[in-house]
Design an enzyme around this catalytic site. Structure first.
Site, PDB file in Angstrom:
ATOM      1  N   CYS A 167      -8.139 -44.250   2.287  1.00 34.61           N
ATOM      2  CA  CYS A 167      -7.615 -43.620   3.500  1.00 34.61           C
ATOM      3  C   CYS A 167      -6.509 -44.421   4.179  1.00 34.61           C
ATOM      4  CB  CYS A 167      -8.756 -43.346   4.469  1.00 34.61           C
ATOM      5  SG  CYS A 167     -10.032 -42.301   3.731  1.00 34.61           S
ATOM      6  N   HIS A 298      -6.300 -44.684  13.592  1.00 35.16           N
ATOM      7  CA  HIS A 298      -7.006 -44.063  12.473  1.00 35.16           C
ATOM      8  C   HIS A 298      -7.967 -43.015  13.029  1.00 35.16           C
ATOM      9  CE1 HIS A 298      -8.200 -43.831   8.327  1.00 35.16           C
ATOM     10  NE2 HIS A 298      -9.459 -44.063   8.621  1.00 35.16           N
ATOM     11  N   HIS A 332      -9.646 -35.178   8.554  1.00 36.40           N
ATOM     12  CA  HIS A 332      -9.313 -36.415   7.854  1.00 36.40           C
ATOM     13  C   HIS A 332      -8.755 -36.037   6.490  1.00 36.40           C
ATOM     14  CE1 HIS A 332      -9.090 -40.333   6.353  1.00 36.40           C
ATOM     15  NE2 HIS A 332     -10.188 -40.855   6.873  1.00 36.40           N
TER      16      HIS A 332
END
Length: 407
Positions: A167, A298, A332
Site C-alpha cells: 500500500c 494514509h 483503500h
C-alpha cells in the site's frame, strides 16, 4: 548527464477512480466529497456479514485503449494502461514525442492481477488444471501492470518496472521516477500505481476484522475500518527545463521523498519509524515541518493506523497542519492509493483547495487532527506532504510543492 540535479515537475495526470475517470471528473469528485462506495459485485459475497467497497462501474477499456488488446490484460493492467494514456494526453504530449524520449514506466501495486488469480484458482479447484484459460493465465503476472503501458504507448527506449511494496507502492514508484528524471537517466517518467478489487484482499482484511460495515471514516471517533477499492493513478514527470521549453502546464514540483522499512510487525504500523520517514522526506525535499500546508495521510480508518499515524505526525510537527484522508471517498485502493493521493495533492496545489475527509462526525481525541471534515476548504498551498504506509513496515512519504520560478 547534468552537473546539477534537475528540478522535477508533474505535467500530466491520468486517473481511474470510483469517484471519476479522468482529471476533470476526479477533481470534481474531490471538491464535492463524492463517495464511490457501494455493495461489491465483482465476486460472490455470500457469507460475509457486510461487503461494501469502492468498485468502478463505468470503466470500459475500449474507451481508452487503442493499441493494447484489452482481452489480454487483467483489470489492473487495463486501469494502468488507460491512466497512462490519459496522463500523456493531459500533459500535452503526442505519442511521437513520448516515443522519442528515454522513458521510465514505474507502477506500484499490492495485488497485481490477483483478481485473475482468484478466478484461476476457482477454475482449477472445480475443473482441474486442464480447465485453465491460457490467456487469463498469461495476463496474471505482475509485470503486465507496467508492460501494458509500454505496449499501449508503443514505447521502445524504456525501462519498465512493477514495484510490489503493497500500500506504499505508489509513492515508491513516484520516488523512483523522480530520481530517474533528477539524475538525467531518463527524459520522461510515467509513474504511479494500480490495483483492482479482488476476493483475496477483501477476505484477508475481513478476517483481520478491519472491513467497515458501511463506510470508511478516517480519524472518526467511531471508525470501524477500511473498505477496499480499485483504480489507477499515473503521473507524467519531466524536468523543469523540458516542461518550460514546450510550454507545458505544471501541476506541481516534486521536491523530494523519504522511504524506510522497519520490518517491525507484519501488519501493525510503527509510530517512530513513520516519524523518521517523514523527517527523511523533509530533509530530502529541503523543507521544514512549518513549511507544510497540509498532509494527505494514509488514513485508512482503522483504529491502529489512524492513532499511530497521527502520533507520528505530532512527533514531527509541533502544530500539525490540516491532515486529511481521501480513502473515505475512494476506499483503500491498495497499490494505487498513494499514487491517487499524489494526483489529488497536485490538483490541490494547482487549484487551491484541501480535499475533505468525508463520513466524519466527531474526531477521535487520540488522533487530534484537523481533518477538514466533510467539506473541501479553499487554501493557497505551497508545500504538501503525502504519507503512505504498508504491511511489514514499508513507509513512503512524498513532498510536492507549488512551482515557483527560481529567478
Amino acid at each position: 548527464m547534468h552537473e546539477e540535479p534537475r528540478r522535477v515537475v508533474i505535467t500530466g495526470l491520468g486517473v481511474v477512480t470510483s469517484i471519476g475517470i479522468g482529471v476533470t471528473e476526479f477533481l470534481a469528485g474531490l471538491r464535492a466529497g463524492r463517495s464511490g462506495v457501494k455493495p461489491i459485485t465483482s465476486f460472490d459475497t455470500t457469507g460475509f456479514a457486510h461487503a461494501n467497497g469502492a468498485e468502478i462501474d463505468e470503466f470500459d477499456p475500449a474507451d481508452w485503449l487503442e493499441r493494447a488488446d484489452a482481452a489480454e490484460l487483467g483489470r489492473a493492467s487495463q486501469f494502468s494502461a488507460a491512466a497512462a494514456r490519459m496522463a500523456v494526453a493531459d500533459a500535452g504530449l503526442s505519442l511521437e514525442e513520448v516515443r522519442g524520449r528515454r522513458a521510465l514506466v514505474s507502477v506500484g501495486t499490492t495485488d497485481a492481477e490477483s483478481r485473475d488469480l482468484d478466478n484461476l484458482i476457482g477454475v482449477q479447484l472445480e475443473h482441474g488444471p486442464e480447465g485453465l484459460d491460457p490467456v487469463v493465465a498469461r495476463r496474471s503476472t505482475a509485470g503486465r501492470l507496467s508492460s501494458s503501458i509500454v505496449r499501449e504507448l508503443g514505447l521502445t527506449d524504456v525501462e519498465a518496472v512493477t514495484i510490489p511494496t503493497a500500500c506504499a507502492a505508489g509513492n515508491y514508484a513516484i520516488g523512483y521516477g523522480f530520481d530517474a528524471i533528477r539524475d538525467g537517466d531518463v527524459d520522461v517518467s510515467l509513474c504511479g500505481g494500480a490495483d483492482a478489487v479482488c476476493r483475496k484482499t477483501f477476505t484477508g482484511f475481513y478476517r483481520l476484522g478491519t472491513i467497515a460495515p458501511e463506510v470508511c471514516q478516517p480519524f472518526e471517533r467511531d471508525r470501524k475500518g477500511i473498505l477496499t477499492g480499485e483504480g489507477a493513478g499515473i503521473l507524467v514527470m519531466e524536468s523543469l527545463d523540458s516542461a518550460l521549453a514546450r510550454g507545458a502546464r505544471i501541476y506541481a514540483e516534486v521536491l523530494g521523498y523519504g522511504l524506510n522499512c522497519d520490518a517491525n510487525h507484519p501488519v501493525a504500523p510503527d509510530r517512530d519509524s513513520l516519524a523518521r520517514c517523514i523527517e527523511l522526506a523533509h530533509r530530502n525535499a529541503g523543507v521544514k515541518p512549518e513549511d507544510v500546508d497540509f498532509i494527505s495521510a494514509h488514513g485508512t480508518g482503522t483504529k491502529a493506523n489512524d492513532v499511530t499515524e497521527s502520533g507520528a505526525i505530532r512527533q514531527v510537527f509541533p502544530t500539525p497542519p490540516p491532515t486529511i484522508s481521501i480513502k473515505g471517498m475512494l476506499g483503500h485502493t491498495m497499490g494505487a492509493a498513494s499514487a491517487l493521493a499524489s494526483a489529488a495533492c497536485a490538483l490541490a496545489i494547482k487549484e487551491g483547495f484541501i480535499p475533505p475527509t468525508i463520513n466524519h462526525d466527531v474526531t477521535d481525541p487520540e488522533c487530534g487532527v484537523d481533518c477538514v471534515p466533510n467539506v473541501a476548504r479553499e487554501a493557497s498551498l505551497d508545500v504538501v506532504q503525502n504519507n503512505a504506509l504498508a504491511f511489514a513496515g514499508n513507509n513512503a512519504v512524498l513532498i510536492l510543492g507549488r512551482y515557483r520560478d527560481a529567478g
